[in-house]
Design a protein around this motif. Sequence first.
Motif, mmCIF file in Angstrom:
data_model
loop_
_atom_site.group_PDB
_atom_site.id
_atom_site.type_symbol
_atom_site.label_atom_id
_atom_site.label_comp_id
_atom_site.label_asym_id
_atom_site.label_seq_id
_atom_site.Cartn_x
_atom_site.Cartn_y
_atom_site.Cartn_z
ATOM 1 N N MET A 17 0.929 -1.048 0.002
ATOM 2 C CA MET A 17 -0.476 0.442 -0.339
ATOM 3 C C MET A 17 1.126 1.001 -0.180
ATOM 4 O O MET A 17 0.472 2.381 -0.862
ATOM 5 C CB MET A 17 -1.404 -0.388 1.270
ATOM 6 N N ARG A 18 1.798 1.384 1.031
ATOM 7 C CA ARG A 18 3.327 2.409 0.855
ATOM 8 C C ARG A 18 3.570 2.878 -0.070
ATOM 9 O O ARG A 18 3.800 4.420 -0.391
ATOM 10 C CB ARG A 18 3.262 2.211 2.462
ATOM 11 N N THR A 19 3.805 1.793 -1.111
ATOM 12 C CA THR A 19 4.513 1.918 -2.193
ATOM 13 C C THR A 19 3.850 1.731 -3.363
ATOM 14 O O THR A 19 5.036 1.593 -4.921
ATOM 15 C CB THR A 19 6.000 0.839 -2.280
ATOM 16 N N ASP A 20 2.815 2.413 -3.373
ATOM 17 C CA ASP A 20 1.394 2.527 -4.644
ATOM 18 C C ASP A 20 1.526 0.698 -5.035
ATOM 19 O O ASP A 20 2.574 0.780 -6.551
ATOM 20 C CB ASP A 20 1.419 3.525 -5.405
ATOM 21 N N GLY A 21 1.930 -0.011 -4.667
ATOM 22 C CA GLY A 21 2.036 -1.858 -5.327
ATOM 23 C C GLY A 21 3.877 -2.235 -5.898
ATOM 24 O O GLY A 21 4.062 -2.492 -7.119
ATOM 25 N N GLY A 22 4.673 -1.701 -4.894
ATOM 26 C CA GLY A 22 5.710 -1.798 -5.479
ATOM 27 C C GLY A 22 6.587 -0.557 -6.037
ATOM 28 O O GLY A 22 7.812 -0.909 -6.682
ATOM 29 N N GLN A 23 5.463 0.625 -6.364
ATOM 30 C CA GLN A 23 6.340 1.226 -7.713
ATOM 31 C C GLN A 23 7.517 2.514 -7.048
ATOM 32 O O GLN A 23 8.333 2.664 -7.787
ATOM 33 C CB GLN A 23 4.978 2.049 -8.453
ATOM 34 N N GLU A 24 6.831 2.124 -5.794
ATOM 35 C CA GLU A 24 8.007 3.986 -4.684
ATOM 36 C C GLU A 24 8.830 3.381 -4.181
ATOM 37 O O GLU A 24 8.559 2.030 -3.339
ATOM 38 C CB GLU A 24 6.935 4.879 -4.535
ATOM 39 N N SER A 25 10.098 3.829 -3.657
ATOM 40 C CA SER A 25 10.588 3.415 -2.781
ATOM 41 C C SER A 25 10.604 4.255 -1.495
ATOM 42 O O SER A 25 10.158 5.215 -1.534
ATOM 43 C CB SER A 25 12.188 3.516 -3.384
ATOM 44 N N LEU A 26 11.578 3.865 -0.460
ATOM 45 C CA LEU A 26 10.982 4.408 0.209
ATOM 46 C C LEU A 26 12.322 4.492 1.488
ATOM 47 O O LEU A 26 13.499 4.188 1.202
ATOM 48 C CB LEU A 26 10.215 3.143 1.570
ATOM 49 N N THR A 27 12.194 5.547 2.542
ATOM 50 C CA THR A 27 13.565 5.858 3.380
ATOM 51 C C THR A 27 13.624 5.293 4.255
ATOM 52 O O THR A 27 12.329 4.203 4.830
ATOM 53 C CB THR A 27 13.831 7.185 3.660
ATOM 54 N N ARG A 28 14.900 5.069 4.639
ATOM 55 C CA ARG A 28 14.390 4.659 6.599
ATOM 56 C C ARG A 28 13.448 5.060 6.926
ATOM 57 O O ARG A 28 12.754 4.244 8.433
ATOM 58 C CB ARG A 28 15.680 4.576 7.038
ATOM 59 N N GLU A 29 13.562 6.338 7.839
ATOM 60 C CA GLU A 29 12.342 7.390 8.297
ATOM 61 C C GLU A 29 10.449 6.846 7.243
ATOM 62 O O GLU A 29 9.754 6.527 8.133
ATOM 63 C CB GLU A 29 12.500 8.774 7.939
ATOM 64 N N ASP A 30 10.849 6.389 6.406
ATOM 65 C CA ASP A 30 9.524 5.975 5.945
ATOM 66 C C ASP A 30 9.479 4.856 6.505
ATOM 67 O O ASP A 30 7.711 4.334 6.823
ATOM 68 C CB ASP A 30 9.229 5.905 3.901
ATOM 69 N N LEU A 31 10.185 4.056 6.869
ATOM 70 C CA LEU A 31 9.261 2.539 7.583
ATOM 71 C C LEU A 31 9.819 2.120 8.669
ATOM 72 O O LEU A 31 8.801 1.433 9.340
ATOM 73 C CB LEU A 31 10.813 1.374 6.738
ATOM 74 N N ASN A 32 9.961 3.421 9.358
ATOM 75 C CA ASN A 32 9.657 3.760 10.667
ATOM 76 C C ASN A 32 8.458 4.241 10.810
ATOM 77 O O ASN A 32 7.387 4.283 12.019
ATOM 78 C CB ASN A 32 10.237 4.312 11.663
ATOM 79 N N ASP A 33 6.998 4.300 9.684
ATOM 80 C CA ASP A 33 5.681 4.382 9.964
ATOM 81 C C ASP A 33 4.884 2.975 10.653
ATOM 82 O O ASP A 33 3.915 3.303 10.794
ATOM 83 C CB ASP A 33 5.119 4.942 9.043
ATOM 84 N N PHE A 34 5.825 1.848 9.859
ATOM 85 C CA PHE A 34 4.998 1.289 10.369
ATOM 86 C C PHE A 34 5.181 0.140 11.723
ATOM 87 O O PHE A 34 6.095 0.348 12.307
ATOM 88 C CB PHE A 34 5.583 -0.192 9.354
ATOM 89 N N SER A 35 3.825 0.009 12.249
ATOM 90 C CA SER A 35 3.565 -0.290 13.157
ATOM 91 C C SER A 35 2.351 -1.584 13.338
ATOM 92 O O SER A 35 1.600 -1.792 12.405
ATOM 93 C CB SER A 35 3.440 1.083 14.248
ATOM 94 N N PHE A 36 2.678 -3.151 13.804
ATOM 95 C CA PHE A 36 1.735 -4.369 14.313
ATOM 96 C C PHE A 36 1.529 -4.781 15.531
ATOM 97 O O PHE A 36 2.705 -4.693 16.216
ATOM 98 C CB PHE A 36 2.710 -4.960 13.223
ATOM 99 N N ALA A 37 0.109 -3.882 15.870
ATOM 100 C CA ALA A 37 -0.439 -4.494 17.028
ATOM 101 C C ALA A 37 0.483 -3.802 18.410
ATOM 102 O O ALA A 37 0.998 -4.258 19.761
ATOM 103 C CB ALA A 37 0.225 -6.267 17.223
ATOM 104 N N ASP A 38 1.114 -2.628 17.754
ATOM 105 C CA ASP A 38 1.957 -1.913 18.976
ATOM 106 C C ASP A 38 3.071 -2.691 19.743
ATOM 107 O O ASP A 38 3.915 -2.681 20.899
ATOM 108 C CB ASP A 38 0.973 -1.513 20.113
ATOM 109 N N THR A 39 4.048 -3.435 18.670
ATOM 110 C CA THR A 39 5.038 -4.092 18.964
ATOM 111 C C THR A 39 6.527 -3.406 18.672
ATOM 112 O O THR A 39 7.092 -3.356 19.239
ATOM 113 C CB THR A 39 5.407 -5.713 18.452
#
Length: 309
Positions: A17-39
């Motif tokens: 979803m974040r990469t528009d189906g794998g089309q867009e690249s991400l920075t490490r800062e972008d990747l820090n937005d991921f969260s799962f069950a507050d872990t």
Amino acid sequence: MVEPEGLREAAISWLQMRTDGGQESLTREDLNDFSFADTGTRLIAPMQGIWKPGNYSAALSFRTSYTEPGKTPPYEDSTGADGRFRYKWRGTDPDHPENIGLREALYRRLPLIWFRGVAMNPARYQAITPVYIVDEEPEHQQFVFVAAEDVEAAFELSESAHETVARRYLLRMAKARVHQPVFRSMVLSAYENRCAVCMLAHPSLLDAAHIVPDNDERGVAAVINGLAMCKIHHAAFDRFFLGIRPDYVVEIRHDLLEEADGPMLRHGLQELHGNSLMSIPKSRRDRPNADLLEDKYEQFRNATKNGVA
């Protein structure tokens, strides 16, 4: 520690979803937005290549660092003639915890995330997911992995009578599914998300145009064989309505210069004739290869003479 149920599925869905189906690249800062069950589970290793969170038994992701053109990568990860990818062990010890983590993913056929470096300063990664480890080659100290669409074929490849055909298919599909989005991200990053011809700065309207097609043996998926172009200039470039000289000057086909067909033709193409490219990479190493441009420009000149449309 038991891996939280649904973690992999959530991570892969979030990345797609974040990469528009794998089309867009991400920075490490972008990747820090991921969260799962507050872990607070991270998706990428802080330093090393293979990431196995906490005490999980299997790896969640692995990373290939970006290597600038002309430099030697720290690890010789590669694509084999069989269309499958190779990823080197961490070090030389087969029982290193990170190698065990990838091996566990192989045994359990778990989906993984491959972060492929496409730029630096800041570092950007193309998230290719899901991928699967399908084999290990201890003699070469490496794992073999494929994109999800090829996983069943890869596991069944062994001694099939159709092995040669299957390998050719996998190689072609690997290029389409993996190299193309990586190539796009590398080129757009080098051109700072602007069309080289007109400076349009909307990434969703930009393509990474090959100078020499990827089906040509010289058509490497590298920034020096690419140009960031808006979709209309990409189409014009591919169809020889627009040519680019090795000195970065734009030419428009002579018969097109004589047409009268409204403001789009006038402003979008005709007025570009004789102008220099408006955007080129800051790093000389990323700029278009002169020999490849010369070859493409010669094709443009021949097409112009022959009236090819």
